[in-house]
Design a protein around this motif. Sequence first.
Motif, PDB file in Angstrom:
ATOM      1  N   LYS A 193      19.062  38.767   2.096  1.00 56.98           N
ATOM      2  CA  LYS A 193      18.995  37.647   3.035  1.00 56.98           C
ATOM      3  C   LYS A 193      17.652  37.474   3.737  1.00 56.98           C
ATOM      4  O   LYS A 193      17.327  36.366   4.173  1.00 56.98           O
ATOM      5  N   LEU A 194      16.882  38.541   3.873  1.00 60.39           N
ATOM      6  CA  LEU A 194      15.652  38.446   4.651  1.00 60.39           C
ATOM      7  C   LEU A 194      14.607  37.615   3.918  1.00 60.39           C
ATOM      8  O   LEU A 194      14.386  37.805   2.718  1.00 60.39           O
ATOM      9  N   ARG A 195      13.983  36.682   4.650  1.00 61.28           N
ATOM     10  CA  ARG A 195      12.957  35.836   4.053  1.00 61.28           C
ATOM     11  C   ARG A 195      11.611  36.550   4.063  1.00 61.28           C
ATOM     12  O   ARG A 195      11.261  37.223   5.010  1.00 61.28           O
ATOM     13  N   GLU A 196      10.849  36.358   2.985  1.00 62.80           N
ATOM     14  CA  GLU A 196       9.505  36.932   2.909  1.00 62.80           C
ATOM     15  C   GLU A 196       8.521  36.032   3.644  1.00 62.80           C
ATOM     16  O   GLU A 196       8.671  34.805   3.669  1.00 62.80           O
ATOM     17  N   PHE A 197       7.529  36.660   4.259  1.00 64.22           N
ATOM     18  CA  PHE A 197       6.464  35.904   4.914  1.00 64.22           C
ATOM     19  C   PHE A 197       5.196  36.737   4.885  1.00 64.22           C
ATOM     20  O   PHE A 197       5.226  37.944   5.116  1.00 64.22           O
ATOM     21  N   LEU A 241       1.967  52.331  13.381  1.00 65.22           N
ATOM     22  CA  LEU A 241       2.471  51.012  13.789  1.00 65.22           C
ATOM     23  C   LEU A 241       1.465  49.901  13.528  1.00 65.22           C
ATOM     24  O   LEU A 241       1.805  48.861  12.940  1.00 65.22           O
ATOM     25  N   LEU A 242       0.255  50.085  13.976  1.00 63.27           N
ATOM     26  CA  LEU A 242      -0.741  49.018  13.846  1.00 63.27           C
ATOM     27  C   LEU A 242      -1.041  48.719  12.384  1.00 63.27           C
ATOM     28  O   LEU A 242      -1.092  47.559  11.972  1.00 63.27           O
ATOM     29  N   SER A 243      -1.216  49.780  11.573  1.00 61.62           N
ATOM     30  CA  SER A 243      -1.506  49.558  10.156  1.00 61.62           C
ATOM     31  C   SER A 243      -0.315  48.917   9.449  1.00 61.62           C
ATOM     32  O   SER A 243      -0.496  48.060   8.578  1.00 61.62           O
ATOM     33  N   SER A 244       0.912  49.287   9.836  1.00 64.38           N
ATOM     34  CA  SER A 244       2.096  48.683   9.206  1.00 64.38           C
ATOM     35  C   SER A 244       2.196  47.206   9.541  1.00 64.38           C
ATOM     36  O   SER A 244       2.507  46.377   8.674  1.00 64.38           O
ATOM     37  N   GLY A 245       1.931  46.847  10.805  1.00 64.70           N
ATOM     38  CA  GLY A 245       1.988  45.440  11.191  1.00 64.70           C
ATOM     39  C   GLY A 245       0.952  44.608  10.483  1.00 64.70           C
ATOM     40  O   GLY A 245       1.228  43.497  10.005  1.00 64.70           O
ATOM     41  N   SER A 246      -0.271  45.135  10.399  1.00 70.66           N
ATOM     42  CA  SER A 246      -1.333  44.408   9.699  1.00 70.66           C
ATOM     43  C   SER A 246      -1.043  44.305   8.208  1.00 70.66           C
ATOM     44  O   SER A 246      -1.233  43.254   7.591  1.00 70.66           O
ATOM     45  N   SER A 274       7.176  47.656  13.595  1.00 72.69           N
ATOM     46  CA  SER A 274       5.962  46.848  13.597  1.00 72.69           C
ATOM     47  C   SER A 274       6.218  45.396  13.213  1.00 72.69           C
ATOM     48  O   SER A 274       5.511  44.502  13.669  1.00 72.69           O
ATOM     49  N   VAL A 275       7.217  45.156  12.369  1.00 78.63           N
ATOM     50  CA  VAL A 275       7.466  43.782  11.917  1.00 78.63           C
ATOM     51  C   VAL A 275       8.732  43.180  12.508  1.00 78.63           C
ATOM     52  O   VAL A 275       8.999  41.995  12.321  1.00 78.63           O
ATOM     53  N   ALA A 327       1.827  44.275   6.804  1.00 78.65           N
ATOM     54  CA  ALA A 327       2.931  43.334   6.594  1.00 78.65           C
ATOM     55  C   ALA A 327       2.435  41.898   6.536  1.00 78.65           C
ATOM     56  O   ALA A 327       2.930  41.092   5.738  1.00 78.65           O
ATOM     57  N   ASP A 328       1.458  41.557   7.387  1.00 79.20           N
ATOM     58  CA  ASP A 328       0.888  40.210   7.336  1.00 79.20           C
ATOM     59  C   ASP A 328       0.173  39.963   6.020  1.00 79.20           C
ATOM     60  O   ASP A 328       0.106  38.828   5.539  1.00 79.20           O
ATOM     61  N   GLN A 329      -0.360  41.034   5.420  1.00 77.23           N
ATOM     62  CA  GLN A 329      -1.144  40.887   4.204  1.00 77.23           C
ATOM     63  C   GLN A 329      -0.271  40.808   2.951  1.00 77.23           C
ATOM     64  O   GLN A 329      -0.461  39.927   2.103  1.00 77.23           O
ATOM     65  N   ILE A 330       0.698  41.720   2.811  1.00 74.61           N
ATOM     66  CA  ILE A 330       1.448  41.806   1.553  1.00 74.61           C
ATOM     67  C   ILE A 330       2.895  41.344   1.680  1.00 74.61           C
ATOM     68  O   ILE A 330       3.586  41.225   0.679  1.00 74.61           O
ATOM     69  N   GLY A 331       3.356  41.114   2.904  1.00 72.74           N
ATOM     70  CA  GLY A 331       4.711  40.613   3.079  1.00 72.74           C
ATOM     71  C   GLY A 331       5.515  41.454   4.046  1.00 72.74           C
ATOM     72  O   GLY A 331       5.601  42.676   3.898  1.00 72.74           O
ATOM     73  N   ARG A 332       6.099  40.778   5.051  1.00 67.44           N
ATOM     74  CA  ARG A 332       6.868  41.505   6.068  1.00 67.44           C
ATOM     75  C   ARG A 332       8.165  42.065   5.511  1.00 67.44           C
ATOM     76  O   ARG A 332       8.610  43.137   5.900  1.00 67.44           O
TER      77      ARG A 332
END
Length: 498
Positions: free
Chosen positions: A171-175, A48-53, A103-104, A55-60
């Motif tokens: 439909k999902l926006r990238e961030f 979970l923690l690595s996936s959340g981090s 995580s995201v 996602a912030d780096q390469i895109g949720r």
Amino acid sequence: MCVTTFMLLLDVTVVNVGLPSLREALHASFAEQQWVIAAYTLSMAAFLLSSGSLADQIGRKKIFTLGLVVFTFASLTAGLAVNPWMLNLARGVQGVGAAMLFSVGLALIGQEFRGARARGTAFGVWGGVGGLAFAFGPLIGGSLTTALSWRWIFLVNVPIGLLALLPTVRKLREFRDPDSRGIDWAGMTTFGLALALLLFGLMAGNSMGWDCPPILFAFGIGAVLLAVFAAVQQGKGRAAMLDLSLFRIRSFNGVAWGTFLNNAASLASVFLLISYMQNALGYSAWQTGVRFLPLTLTLFVVALLTGRLGAAVSPGLLLGTAIALIAVGLGLVTLVHPSSDWTALLPSLIVTGTGMGMFNPPRAAVTVGIVGPARAGMASGVGQTFQQAGVALGVSGFGALFQRCVVSAFTGSDVGRQLGDRADSVAHEVATGTANDLSGLVPPSMLDAANAAARTAYVDSLTEVVRLCALVAAVGAVLVFTLIRRSDLHESAVGGNS
């Protein structure tokens, strides 16, 4: 987010109800049944923690889409499993996919809604959908298991996953974090391995022996890796996978540890109560699902209502009250006696359902509201890590304690003393739920007395362990009441509606 959350939570509830049928079809032991749940939660907690981090780096959106594909494929594999080993391996892969989704999920909702009122409403709907999964999960699980096969409790995820994939891609926006400073590979590796090893030691210690080499190795290497992870994070600053400065915020500690203790207590209790209805009272999967509706429907309604209170009521007050209600509800399990029918559980189910419904919307809002939008993925990952680690530890730890209590109570009874050397093996059959009727295990002249002793040992152990769960939840409520305060929330979480 709501569709995938429904799928993930549905997977938890339908699995609980389908465990007895799965046990018979695959000849799974009680420990292997626990691993059907624990393998999923362990791998989820580890990633979970690595996936959340990440996602912030390469895109949720990228992480969420990949997680949906992995979870759907693993569900198909679990549904086709031919033995407990294959099933639990598939459940582990399912946990990896679920980690990416969980995580995201909160961060994606947080990035679309700003302000306490807007977020409160969004998280209320999200929590209500989670309640809906709990409400209909036991019924769906019971229906699929009874009408088709236990395999469909996993295969049902395949069409849901495929249907959710299309709007996700379109439909999902990238961030991603605009100030990203690279992926913390060292942090991801050390933390994932450390948590997996520590949780494995805690979950397998009872069955393998706490002093056996694999368990000692898991604890030793896990602790070393966790220390290495902390040292790595200290030297990375903003590029770290986990910003350790978060733990200097009182509210973050409150929601993290409150979530951990609450999930350890409440989900372990639900697992034990489902086992009680099926193994002690003899209800089918469908009948058990129907009798859990007082909890699950209450959860659904309260979750919808709680979201609207987020802007007006202190999040600490909401969360603390929620966990306190769960503690009270679990304490009401003491109303159950060996001669009781399932209706003795009604006060517990209703009060516990109220607390569980009130818990998730403010928990989600506080978890992502403590940081700014750019780091919401990391915060969401941390929050979900504490949540799933609590589930894994609670189900395995309290489950092991329950088995030990049943064995001790039965062997110490008059019947147990009369059985002599055979008492221990019979007691284990009672504890694992593999013997509702002890015919063939005890002499015919002792059958009625043995069944009565088994029922008493089972119910007395249930109330004893769930009472301990209530105490753990009460500690979580005290932490939340003491630590969480609105002033710690980021301005994006407390501003006006948008």
